[in-house]
Design a protein around this motif. Structure first.
Motif, PDB file in Angstrom:
ATOM      1  N   ARG A  89       0.770  -1.138  -0.029  1.00 39.94           N
ATOM      2  CA  ARG A  89      -0.030   0.039   0.032  1.00 39.94           C
ATOM      3  C   ARG A  89       0.761   1.058  -0.011  1.00 39.94           C
ATOM      4  N   ASP A  90       0.243   2.277  -0.368  1.00 34.73           N
ATOM      5  CA  ASP A  90       0.963   3.669  -0.382  1.00 34.73           C
ATOM      6  C   ASP A  90       0.860   4.226   1.002  1.00 34.73           C
ATOM      7  N   VAL A  91       1.943   4.678   1.513  1.00 32.99           N
ATOM      8  CA  VAL A  91       1.741   5.384   2.846  1.00 32.99           C
ATOM      9  C   VAL A  91       2.363   6.610   3.007  1.00 32.99           C
ATOM     10  N   PHE A  92       1.774   7.526   3.524  1.00 31.19           N
ATOM     11  CA  PHE A  92       2.271   9.179   3.667  1.00 31.19           C
ATOM     12  C   PHE A  92       2.143   9.513   4.967  1.00 31.19           C
ATOM     13  N   VAL A  93       3.347   9.990   5.279  1.00 29.62           N
ATOM     14  CA  VAL A  93       3.259  10.541   6.791  1.00 29.62           C
ATOM     15  C   VAL A  93       3.407  11.904   6.741  1.00 29.62           C
ATOM     16  N   GLU A  94       2.455  12.599   7.453  1.00 26.64           N
ATOM     17  CA  GLU A  94       2.963  14.291   7.715  1.00 26.64           C
ATOM     18  C   GLU A  94       2.401  14.897   9.036  1.00 26.64           C
ATOM     19  N   GLU A  95       2.883  15.827   9.352  1.00 32.24           N
ATOM     20  CA  GLU A  95       2.662  16.353  10.762  1.00 32.24           C
ATOM     21  C   GLU A  95       1.825  17.650  10.405  1.00 32.24           C
ATOM     22  N   ILE A  96       0.797  17.832  11.076  1.00 34.01           N
ATOM     23  CA  ILE A  96      -0.160  18.917  10.649  1.00 34.01           C
ATOM     24  C   ILE A  96      -0.588  19.719  11.969  1.00 34.01           C
ATOM     25  N   GLU A  97      -1.060  20.904  11.973  1.00 33.84           N
ATOM     26  CA  GLU A  97      -1.839  21.532  13.051  1.00 33.84           C
ATOM     27  C   GLU A  97      -3.260  21.863  12.357  1.00 33.84           C
ATOM     28  N   ILE A  98      -4.230  21.282  13.339  1.00 32.78           N
ATOM     29  CA  ILE A  98      -5.856  21.201  12.867  1.00 32.78           C
ATOM     30  C   ILE A  98      -6.701  21.297  14.107  1.00 32.78           C
ATOM     31  N   GLU A  99      -7.862  21.804  13.768  1.00 29.67           N
ATOM     32  CA  GLU A  99      -8.480  21.758  14.988  1.00 29.67           C
ATOM     33  C   GLU A  99      -9.288  20.345  15.068  1.00 29.67           C
ATOM     34  N   ASP A 100      -9.730  19.995  14.099  1.00 30.96           N
ATOM     35  CA  ASP A 100     -10.819  18.685  14.093  1.00 30.96           C
ATOM     36  C   ASP A 100     -10.341  17.860  12.812  1.00 30.96           C
ATOM     37  N   PRO A 101      -9.638  16.336  13.180  1.00 30.44           N
ATOM     38  CA  PRO A 101      -9.310  15.659  12.363  1.00 30.44           C
ATOM     39  C   PRO A 101     -10.586  15.182  11.329  1.00 30.44           C
ATOM     40  N   GLU A 102     -11.937  15.132  11.983  1.00 29.49           N
ATOM     41  CA  GLU A 102     -13.123  14.695  10.826  1.00 29.49           C
ATOM     42  C   GLU A 102     -13.192  16.044   9.746  1.00 29.49           C
ATOM     43  N   GLU A 103     -13.010  17.178  10.288  1.00 29.39           N
ATOM     44  CA  GLU A 103     -13.153  18.178   9.291  1.00 29.39           C
ATOM     45  C   GLU A 103     -11.867  18.078   8.030  1.00 29.39           C
ATOM     46  N   TYR A 104     -10.909  17.811   8.499  1.00 25.85           N
ATOM     47  CA  TYR A 104      -9.517  17.507   7.674  1.00 25.85           C
ATOM     48  C   TYR A 104      -9.882  16.520   6.646  1.00 25.85           C
ATOM     49  N   VAL A 105     -10.491  15.453   7.322  1.00 25.35           N
ATOM     50  CA  VAL A 105     -10.869  14.294   6.295  1.00 25.35           C
ATOM     51  C   VAL A 105     -11.872  14.825   5.043  1.00 25.35           C
ATOM     52  N   LYS A 106     -12.950  15.330   5.684  1.00 28.19           N
ATOM     53  CA  LYS A 106     -13.947  16.003   4.849  1.00 28.19           C
ATOM     54  C   LYS A 106     -13.332  16.683   3.747  1.00 28.19           C
ATOM     55  N   LYS A 107     -12.560  17.859   4.049  1.00 23.17           N
ATOM     56  CA  LYS A 107     -11.866  18.772   3.090  1.00 23.17           C
ATOM     57  C   LYS A 107     -10.782  17.984   2.068  1.00 23.17           C
ATOM     58  N   LYS A 108     -10.342  17.059   2.622  1.00 25.12           N
ATOM     59  CA  LYS A 108      -9.232  16.393   1.901  1.00 25.12           C
ATOM     60  C   LYS A 108     -10.083  15.498   0.602  1.00 25.12           C
ATOM     61  N   PHE A 109     -11.169  14.863   0.964  1.00 23.92           N
ATOM     62  CA  PHE A 109     -12.138  14.002  -0.082  1.00 23.92           C
ATOM     63  C   PHE A 109     -12.954  14.929  -0.565  1.00 23.92           C
ATOM     64  N   GLN A 110     -13.175  16.099  -0.314  1.00 25.69           N
ATOM     65  CA  GLN A 110     -14.378  16.953  -0.779  1.00 25.69           C
ATOM     66  C   GLN A 110     -14.641  17.032  -2.358  1.00 25.69           C
ATOM     67  N   GLY A 111     -15.596  16.741  -2.677  1.00 31.56           N
ATOM     68  CA  GLY A 111     -16.059  16.585  -4.139  1.00 31.56           C
ATOM     69  C   GLY A 111     -16.150  15.233  -4.460  1.00 31.56           C
ATOM     70  N   LYS A 112     -15.774  14.436  -3.847  1.00 31.41           N
ATOM     71  CA  LYS A 112     -15.695  12.903  -4.324  1.00 31.41           C
ATOM     72  C   LYS A 112     -16.814  12.043  -3.705  1.00 31.41           C
ATOM     73  N   ASP A 113     -17.227  10.806  -4.361  1.00 36.25           N
ATOM     74  CA  ASP A 113     -18.195  10.175  -3.632  1.00 36.25           C
ATOM     75  C   ASP A 113     -17.479   9.330  -2.556  1.00 36.25           C
ATOM     76  N   VAL A 114     -17.656   9.737  -1.100  1.00 36.40           N
ATOM     77  CA  VAL A 114     -16.697   9.226  -0.127  1.00 36.40           C
ATOM     78  C   VAL A 114     -17.694   8.617   1.100  1.00 36.40           C
ATOM     79  N   SER A 115     -17.278   7.717   1.710  1.00 36.76           N
ATOM     80  CA  SER A 115     -17.878   7.272   2.872  1.00 36.76           C
ATOM     81  C   SER A 115     -16.606   6.514   3.880  1.00 36.76           C
ATOM     82  N   TYR A 116     -16.832   6.967   5.000  1.00 39.65           N
ATOM     83  CA  TYR A 116     -16.049   6.736   6.148  1.00 39.65           C
ATOM     84  C   TYR A 116     -16.486   6.116   7.296  1.00 39.65           C
ATOM     85  N   GLU A 117     -15.636   5.655   8.188  1.00 39.53           N
ATOM     86  CA  GLU A 117     -15.990   4.992   9.602  1.00 39.53           C
ATOM     87  C   GLU A 117     -14.964   5.744  10.445  1.00 39.53           C
ATOM     88  N   LYS A 118     -15.647   6.287  11.699  1.00 42.91           N
ATOM     89  CA  LYS A 118     -14.285   6.801  12.709  1.00 42.91           C
ATOM     90  C   LYS A 118     -14.346   5.789  13.694  1.00 42.91           C
TER      91      LYS A 118
END
Length: 75
Positions: A20-49
């Protein structure tokens, strides 16, 4: 803002290739769920937290038939 280490995994669809492809980064955010929503915005996406006992937040994501995972570990 909180600091997280994010591990983003993209699982390979080929049955004979389990890598599998694996990417690692360090970020500053308030809410991980909002990050995921923005990252996959505009795509047919479903997720489980899932939230682990140590506080790690994991999102198992499916978008366009591709399975992915984002894991957020707070510093």
């Amino acid at each position: 803002m909180k600091e997280y280490e994010v591990i983003w995994e993209i699982f390979n669809k080929c049955p004979r290739n389990q890598m599998r492809d694996v990417f690692v980064e360090e970020i500053e955010i308030e809410d991980p769920e909002e990050y995921v929503k923005k990252k996959f915005q505009g795509k047919d996406v479903s997720y489980e937290k899932t939230v682990l006992e140590d506080g790690t937040v994991i999102f198992d994501i499916e978008t366009s038939g591709i399975k992915q995972r984002c894991s957020f570990t707070e510093f």
